[in-house]
Scaffold this active site. Structure first.
Site, PDB file in Angstrom:
ATOM      1  N   THR A  44      60.646 -39.087   7.120  1.00  0.00           N
ATOM      2  CA  THR A  44      59.406 -38.721   7.814  1.00  0.00           C
ATOM      3  C   THR A  44      59.299 -37.198   7.976  1.00  0.00           C
ATOM      4  O   THR A  44      58.223 -36.613   7.820  1.00  0.00           O
ATOM      5  CB  THR A  44      59.372 -39.392   9.207  1.00  0.00           C
ATOM      6  OG1 THR A  44      59.512 -40.788   9.022  1.00  0.00           O
ATOM      7  CG2 THR A  44      58.095 -39.096   9.955  1.00  0.00           C
ATOM      8  N   HIS A  47      58.135 -35.664   4.835  1.00  0.00           N
ATOM      9  CA  HIS A  47      56.668 -35.764   4.691  1.00  0.00           C
ATOM     10  C   HIS A  47      55.982 -34.658   5.495  1.00  0.00           C
ATOM     11  O   HIS A  47      55.000 -34.062   5.046  1.00  0.00           O
ATOM     12  CB  HIS A  47      56.156 -37.124   5.190  1.00  0.00           C
ATOM     13  CG  HIS A  47      56.513 -38.260   4.282  1.00  0.00           C
ATOM     14  ND1 HIS A  47      55.960 -38.420   3.049  1.00  0.00           N
ATOM     15  CD2 HIS A  47      57.374 -39.298   4.446  1.00  0.00           C
ATOM     16  CE1 HIS A  47      56.451 -39.505   2.471  1.00  0.00           C
ATOM     17  NE2 HIS A  47      57.330 -40.055   3.298  1.00  0.00           N
TER      18      HIS A  47
END
Ligand code: NAD
Ligand code: ZN
Length: 347
Positions: A44, A47
């Site tokens: 995450t 990202h």
């Protein structure tokens, strides 16, 4: 205590993260302040670093990133009881609402208003973190800060792996990322007969074989059907754990399952992806989507298993000082790593 700290911040709406000075968070009556010692870098966070479409839609700027952490409680809100200053802890990074039907039924992990630290709210890549006392998970002495910092992804692995009864079953895991590898270790610990893990990245398959007693299969070069025959898996895998987010892997899993098999889906496909539903229907397969961790049953189970011989320490392949975060992120992005842990003590 000074009222300033160092924090890894999404300071600008473009690629990268920036180590900046930020105010130490002020806590409310139901919060604690945690001095962060170790943090884990998650997919995450990559990202958010890359500032892809999902990150642009989801993450406010500026925001302190990071949600995988271990540390020590240094301040208690006035309503907080049952926790002490100096308590070593990790914590659930999903901040839940209390109004939904699910929350009021005690199914906290299904609350639709969940917000994530380091994603929607100020995060843990910092010297200090404010967290509701409710979210704190105390660490027993035998669990190190390094392991404490990866309990969040280990929790994803445990939640997924324990979704279905594994005792004596043949388990297929697609995707030997850090979570797939930890799920393999959990499936073995929980009593599966065969644990087969697939990937197309040989480095990660080699790591999987080092961390857990599994059969690694490189699906770019090896045939899963041959592996099944070699392991005397007559019909197919009983339980599938999808941990790649890759469409090809899901198709392959459905093919390799037994009639009536059960699949838990943790991997997140990048967008809409075609699924051969008739195959799933005619094989009478059960699918279960997995989000986060069960609050707090997953935490209870994973700590109990760690105390009872589950060893995932080998999945941490790199450690850096937080000041060297750029190197840590580059290592994660290379695909030649397991978990990367940052140390916040000497910043
Ligand atoms: P990761 O990206 O590090 O690992 C995914 C692995 O899948 C990679 O090693 C990749 O090489 C492999 N892969 C790609 N194509 C494949 C194929 N055809 N067959 C087999 N393997 C293939 O991810 P991670 O951090 O280990 O997380 C696993 C997945 O879970 C990711 O999709 C992540 O986004 C997702 N995730 C979901 C939740 C949730 O709450 N649902 C939480 C955390 C992570
Ligand atoms: Zn994570």
């Amino acid at each position: 205590m000074t009222n300033e700290m160092r924090a890894l911040t999404k300071a600008h709406p473009r690629e990268g993260l920036w180590l900046q000075t930020a105010p130490v968070p002020e806590i409310g009556p139901d919060d604690v302040l945690i001095r962060v010692r170790k943090t884990g870098i998650c997919g995450t966070d990559i990202h958010i670093w890359n500032w892809d479409e999902w990150a642009q839609k989801t993450v406010p700027v500026p925001l302190i990133t990071g949600h995988e952490f271990a540390g020590e409680i240094v301040e208690l809100g006035r309503n907080v009881d049952g926790l002490d200053l100096g308590q070593r802890c990790s914590g659930e990074g999903h901040l839940i609402g209390r109004k939904s039907r699910q929350s009021r039924a005690g199914k906290f992990h299904l609350d639709p208003e969940t917000r994530g630290i380091g994603v929607n709210e100020q995060g843990a890549f910092a010297q200090f973190l404010r967290l509701p006392a409710f979210n704190v998970v105390p660490l027993p002495d035998e669990i190190s800060d390094d392991i404490g910092a990866i309990l969040d992804p280990l929790g994803n692995a445990v939640h997924t792996a324990l979704s279905f009864d594994l005792v004596g079953e043949d388990v297929l895991i697609t995707g030997a990322g850090p979570i797939g590898i930890m799920a393999a270790a959990v499936a073995r610990h929980a009593g599966a007969r065969n644990v087969v893990i697939t990937d197309v990245n040989q480095h990660r398959l080699d790591l999987a074989a080092k961390v857990a007693d599994v059969t690694p299969v490189n699906v770019a070069s090896d045939d899963l059907e041959d592996v099944k025959a070699r392991l005397h898996i007559k019909q197919g895998f009983d339980v599938g754990l999808e941990m790649s987010g890759n469409q090809v892997a899901l198709d392959q899993m459905v093919e390799a399952m037994v009639m009536g098999g059960r699949i838990a889906l943790l991997g997140i496909p990048p967008g809409k992806s075609p699924v051969d539903w008739s195959r799933i229907v005619f094989k009478a397969i059960t699918l279960k989507g997995i989000y986060g961790r069960e609050i707090f049953e997953t935490w209870y189970k994973m700590i109990a298993m760690l105390q009872n011989g589950l060893d995932v320490s080998g999945v941490i392949t790199h450690r850096f000082d937080a000041a060297d975060f750029a190197e840590g992120f580059a290592t994660m992005k290379s695909g030649q790593s397991g978990k990367v842990v940052l140390d916040w003590d000497n910043i």
